[in-house]
Structures are given as structure tokens and as C-alpha cells.
Design an enzyme around this catalytic site. Structure first.
Site, short mmCIF file in Angstrom:
data_model
loop_
_atom_site.label_atom_id
_atom_site.label_comp_id
_atom_site.label_asym_id
_atom_site.label_seq_id
_atom_site.Cartn_x
_atom_site.Cartn_y
_atom_site.Cartn_z
N HIS A 153 -3.17 20.82 -27.83
CA HIS A 153 -3.41 19.97 -28.99
C HIS A 153 -2.61 18.69 -28.86
CE1 HIS A 153 -4.61 18.95 -33.03
NE2 HIS A 153 -3.35 18.82 -33.41
N CYS A 184 8.76 -2.04 8.44
CA CYS A 184 8.81 -1.30 9.70
C CYS A 184 10.27 -1.11 10.09
CB CYS A 184 8.06 -2.06 10.79
SG CYS A 184 8.11 -1.26 12.42
N CYS A 239 10.87 -3.01 14.02
CA CYS A 239 10.94 -4.46 14.18
C CYS A 239 11.40 -5.18 12.92
CB CYS A 239 9.59 -5.02 14.62
SG CYS A 239 8.29 -4.87 13.37
N CYS A 258 -8.92 15.74 -30.69
CA CYS A 258 -7.56 15.32 -31.05
C CYS A 258 -6.98 14.41 -29.99
CB CYS A 258 -6.67 16.54 -31.27
SG CYS A 258 -6.37 17.52 -29.81
N CYS A 278 4.24 -4.59 15.86
CA CYS A 278 4.45 -3.65 16.97
C CYS A 278 3.14 -3.18 17.58
CB CYS A 278 5.25 -2.44 16.49
SG CYS A 278 6.89 -2.81 15.85
#
Length: 618
Positions: A570, A438, A441, A289, A492
Site C-alpha cells: 500500500h 583508463c 594511459c 493508491c 590504447c
């Protein structure tokens, strides 16, 4: 098992943030790892982990199934990408976010198949409802416990005769002329037992013949390891058993040649025929099904239906470098048969099932499966066979970091189409933008991934009812990656706290939304029955777009529903006809009209939306 979010896996397990892309200056460079391989990783995320193979040292529960199993029974969860499917192409599967699932599976379904159903009919020849025997609903009602006791008491014998009738284990004889009778028509328990034994014996014989004809040729080897005999039926009725079959179980195509029969192409005008309404049911071959539900949803996808009915796929089959085109051909034949059959006819998808299980062996046998996984494998297989790209170019190490996000997304899409270009992709593939910023920065990196569907977590706000927009907002909301989840910032040059966010860069023509109905428990997986209120018309998703767009409004045309639990249940489908605009319920072989007010239920699992036509300009 790591409990990191699936989105984090997409960011951190690829080399984008640890090696080349994010830790170095080359972030966003189009390489297999920056645009393709990470997409495969997103599909490897265990959003719906499979049940682990049962071993003496395993304490994980084995799922209940109400049908025969195969040797692949242990592989029941979200599938891993296979190299023979993806090949050189590493496209995204469904885009999802959320924690990794504990041991469990998706919403397995398929237990509601008629008693005694087999898959030996090897054609798409529809069977008229007038000749389909008697349903359970037409007989005197019995309690489910009584039926369970009667059915569990059945016994069959391996010995049978072909000349003077079948002799059951208790000596009850039945003439071979009764072969076409269903066990449902038995008047006594002895006759019921004998008929069931006759069916199983005949099925074993036909299954062996079919196997030898398909795989017994000289120089050929079966592409599947094994297949359970299709005649096996559950010994005890499933709690979600639904008597949906109303056809003669052993109706054969008379006068056909021996060997695997194939359906012929429809010979009448499918667009002008009044009976071509796409209202044929699909026979449940045994726990299928989940497949029938998806097939009916795709059958009512307007442009995909026209692609099959008008045979436009034929011109694309020659472009692919692969010689395997049987899946697309059988899918198109099945759609053609559905749309050239009269209402209330029942079509057997057995040949299509043969092809899909050759392409994806996880569907071999008659286990309950997850409909979303089946949809992803099916679309991937159809796409591969009608891919217009004959030879995929090698990925170039071109850096796109210097480009604005809008142009970068456009270039990424162009590079994707150089490798993956099909009518299937034209309809179902969109583009998702992922950004990572980030917090120290302020450096922001972006990547653009193609997607075939979106897996939406179900929001808890507003319980017990939430809206589809709540789920979309939860999917696209900003997440903070901190602690052990910190990625490495290339500016960084250290692991930093970052914020990630999703948005839709390119909306597909057909948007498939997958509602993740799984609990957050680490002990076991259970189904969420939260009612999600979704619109039938004018779903406006413009607030989730990466850039301004006026073309992001969708209308619903199909829903795949799951009733039951994660262990079994089902599947049904609610579909709006692309011809009449009327809604119908597709429950395996049963097709009934319904009101649009009945479409929204807590069983909704997959939502199929089509992009609304853009407003005309004056």
C-alpha cells in the site's frame, strides 16, 4: 541474463566505447547514440524487472494481486520505452547504478482500496465527508479472518431486474432505491450478498455504456486492448487492506448530460479562498493508491501547482506539434479541483486515470503498480504535451571533445533544450556527469546525461540505519571496471581496466530521490526495510557537484511511502503544504495532520526535495 552493472550497460551497450565515441577519436560527439540513445538504454535496464508471462515452461512465480487483472497482468515490472512516448526524443529516464535485478518487480502497491469501490464516477466533483456513509472503523470490530470469510463467501448473479428490484441468486430482493447504499451497510449476509450483486450488475452496465460512448463512435477505435470491469473487488482481504474510503460509493452527479462528464474549471479565486488548502483526498479506484500517492506529492509541488492553478499551461499547449493534450488538461483540472475543494472532501481521479492509461497502456486495469514507474511515465507525458519545441532539429555531428568539461556540459545542455524544453523539464530535469578513466594511459572521457530522478542504492554500512548522504556517496563512488567489464580505450585501442564515476553537473529545482529497496538475492527479489535517515531541511549536496556551486541545498516537501512487500502493498504520501507549511498524511481518501517528527520512516520510497532559495547578497 547478464549480471553486468546497470552503469556498465550505459557505457558498453552504446557505441561510445565500442564504436565511435570511446574506441575512436570522436568520443563525446553529439549524436543520438552519444547523448540520447544511451539514455533510453539506461531506462531499459531491468532495475525492477517485470514478472515474466506465465507459460507452461516458465517456473517463475506469478505475483499475487488483490484486485482484478487485465491482459497486461504479465507486464508488471519496469517498462520498456515505447516509441510512441519517446518519439524522436531520447531523453534519460531515472539515473541508477547497481546490479541487474533478478526476476521480480518494483514495489507494487494498491491493495488498500475500500470494499466495493468502482471507478464509474466520471467527474472530479468532490464528495463531502458528511455524506460519505460509514467506515469500517465506525462499525463493530471483527477479526480480519472473520471479514475474509464473510467477503470470500459472497456470490453474485448476472441476472438482475431494473423495474421491480434486484433478485439475488438466493432469492433475496432489494428495491432499486437502495442502489446508493454501500455493501458495508448490510445488516445480514443475504442483504450483503444482494447488495454486492446489485453493484456488480450496475457496474457492468455502466462500464459497457462508458466504453461505447468513448470508443464506439464511427471511425474510432479503442486505444487499449481491454480493460477489466471496474466493479471487481478482491474476494479475500489483502494483508495490507486499509479502510480508507469514507464516501457513498454510488453518488452520482445529478442533472448532468449523458456521456462522459468532464469537470468544469474552478470558478472562485483559488489563492484567496480560505478553503483552498489542497487537503482533499483521492478516491481509490481499485489498486490505485500508487497513483494517488504520486498525485498528492505533485499537488504539493509549489511551482507545478501554480502552473496548473494559474492556467499557465494553456500557453504551452499550442507549441507542441502533437494534437494530444488531454493528459495535461486532465492533470491540471485534477490539481485545480484538489485546491478548490474543502478539507475532507474526496475527489475521484477517474478521468485522469483514463488519460494516463491511454498514454501508457501498462496502467490499464487495476493491477498494483510501482509508484516510481508511474511518476516517470506521468512526467514524460506531461512534458511531451507542453514541450515548447514545435519542431525538433536534426542532431548535428559536432565534436565537443576539444572543449573543457564545464563548457562541454554547457553545450550538451543547450543541445538538449533545443529538443526538449518545457515547464515540466524546467522543474524536474538535472544533468549528470559520467567520467571514465583508463588506468593505463590516463585518458579520461566524459559524457553528460539529463536525468529526471536519481535511483540510490541503500548503503549497508551502519545497518540497520543509514543516512541519505551514505546512499548518495554510494551512488557517486568510483567503480572499477575490470575483467569482463573492461571497456575499449580509444587511445590504447584495446580493452583496458577503467574507473567510472558519477557527479551532478546541474541540480534541478525539484530533486526526486528514489530509494532502491531491493535485495541483492539472485533467487528472488525482496524488499529492504532499512531505515534511511534523511533530513527535512538543508540537504547539502555540494560535495557531489561536478564543479563548485553554492546552490545545491534542498528542503523536503513530500514523501511517497510503501508498506508491504515487492509482491504487493500500500502507498501513502506525506506532504508539506506550500501554503501553510504543515505536514499531512494522504492515505487515499483520508487526509490527516501529522507532525514533522513522524515523516521519517522505513517505508520511505520516493523523496521530493525542492531547491532552497539562494542566500541573498548584501
Amino acid at each position: 541474463m547478464s549480471q553486468l552493472s546497470s552503469t556498465l550497460k550505459r557505457y558498453t551497450e552504446s557505441s561510445r566505447y565500442t564504436d565511435a565515441p570511446y574506441a575512436k577519436s570522436g568520443y563525446g560527439t553529439y549524436t543520438p547514440s552519444s547523448y540520447g540513445a544511451n539514455l533510453a538504454a539506461s531506462f531499459l535496464e531491468k532495475e525492477k524487472l517485470g514478472f515474466k508471462p506465465v507459460s507452461p515452461t516458465s517456473f517463475l512465480p506469478r505475483p499475487r494481486t488483490y484486485g482484478p487483472s487485465s491482459i497486461l497482468d504479465c507486464d508488471r515490472g519496469r517498462p520498456l520505452l515505447r516509441s510512441d512516448i519517446t518519439g524522436g526524443s531520447k531523453r534519460s529516464e531515472s539515473q541508477t547504478r547497481g546490479n541487474e535485478r533478478p526476476s521480480g518487480s518494483g514495489l507494487n502497491g494498491g491493495s488498500g482500496f475500500p470494499y466495493g469501490v468502482t471507478s464509474n464516477s466520471l467527474s472530479y466533483l468532490p464528495m463531502n465527508a458528511r455524506d460519505q456513509g460509514v467506515t469500517l472503523g465506525q462499525k463493530k470490530s471483527n477479526s480480519q479472518s472473520d471479514l475474509a470469510r464473510d467477503f470470500s463467501s459472497l456470490r453474485t448473479s448476472d441476472s438482475y431486474r431494473t423495474s421491480d428490484g434486484y433478485r439475488a441468486s438466493d432469492g433475496f430482493r432489494i428495491d432499486p432505491g437502495n442502489l446508493g447504499r454501500s455493501p458495508m451497510l448490510a445488516r445480514t449476509r443475504k442483504e450483503l450478498c444482494a447488495l454486492q450483486g446489485l453493484y456488480q450488475a450496475a457496474s457492468r452496465s455502466e462500464y459497457l455504456t462508458d466504453y461505447l460512448e468513448n470508443y464506439g463512435r464511427k471511425g474510432s477505435a479503442p486505444q487499449v486492448l481491454t480493460q477489466a470491469p471496474p466493479s471487481r473487488v478482491p474476494e479475500v482481504l489483502s494483508p495490507t487492506y486499509r479502510p480508507s474510503g469514507r464516501y457513498t460509493l454510488w453518488e452520482k452527479n445529478k442533472g448532468q448530460a449523458s456521456g462522459p462528464s468532464r469537470s468544469t474549471s474552478p470558478g472562485r479565486d483559488t489563492m484567496n479562498s480560505k478553503s483552498a488548502q489542497g487537503l482533499a483526498g483521492l478516491r481509490n479506484l481499485g489498486n490505485t493508491c500508487f497513483m494517488n500517492s504520486i498525485l498528492q506529492c505533485l499537488s504539493n509541488t509549489r511551482e507545478l501547482r501554480d502552473y496548473c492553478l494559474q492556467r499557465l499551461y494553456m500557453r504551452d499547449l499550442g507549441h507542441t506539434s502533437s494534437a494530444h493534450t488531454a493528459l495535461m488538461e486532465e492533470f491540471a483540472k485534477l490539481i485545480q479541483t484538489i485546491w478548490t475543494s474543502s478539507p475532507n472532501d474526496v475527489v475521484s481521479p477517474s478521468e485522469f486515470k483514463t488519460q494516463i492509461q491511454r498514454y501508457a497502456p501498462r496502467f490499464v486495469g487495476y493491477n498494483q503498480q510501482d509508484a516510481q514507474e508511474f511518476l516517470r511515465f506521468l512526467l514524460d507525458g506531461l512534458h511531451n504535451e507542453v514541450n515548447r519545441v514545435a519542431a525538433r532539429p536534426k542532431p548535428s555531428p559536432e565534436s565537443l571533445d576539444h572543449l573543457p568539461d564545464e563548457e562541454k556540459g554547457r553545450q550538451m545542455w543547450r543541445k538538449y533544450l533545443e529538443r526538449e524544453d518545457s515547464r515540466i523539464g524546467d522543474l524536474f530535469v538535472g544533468q549528470l556527469k559520467s567520467s571514465l578513466t583508463c588506468t593505463d594511459c590516463g585518458y579520461c572521457s566524459t559524457v553528460f546525461d539529463p536525468f529526471w530522478d536519481l535511483s540510490l542504492p541503500i548503503a549497508k554500512r551502519g545497518y540497520p540505519e543509514v543516512t541519505l548522504m551514505d546512499c548518495m556517496r554510494l551512488f557517486t563512488k568510483e567503480d572499477v571496471l575490470d575483467g569482463d567489464e573492461k571497456p575499449t580505450c580509444c587511445r590504447c585501442r584495446a580493452r583496458k581496466r577503467c574507473i567510472k564515476k558519477f557527479s551532478v553537473q546541474r541540480f534541478p529545482k525539484i530533486l526526486v530521490l528514489h530509494l532502491k529497496r531491493f535485495s541483492e538475492s539472485r533467487i528472488r527479489t525482496s524488499k529492504l526495510t532499512t531505515f534511511v535517515n534523511f533530513p527535512l531541511r538543508d540537504l547539502d549536496l555540494r560535495e557531489f557537484a561536478s564543479e563548485n556551486t553554492n546552490h545545491a541545498v534542498y528542503n523536503l516537501y513530500a514523501v511517497s511511502n510503501h508498506s508491504g512487500t515487492t509482491m504487493g502493498g500500500h502507498y501513502t504520501a506525506y506532504c508539506r503544504s506550500p501554503v501553510t507549511g504543515e505536514w499531512h498524511t494522504f492515505n487515499d481518501s483520508s487526509v490527516t495532520p501529522m507532525s514533522s517528527s513522524q515523516v521519517r520512516t522505513s517505508d520511505a520510497y520516493l523523496l521530493f526535495y525542492e531547491l532552497a532559495s539562494p542566500p541573498s547578497r548584501m
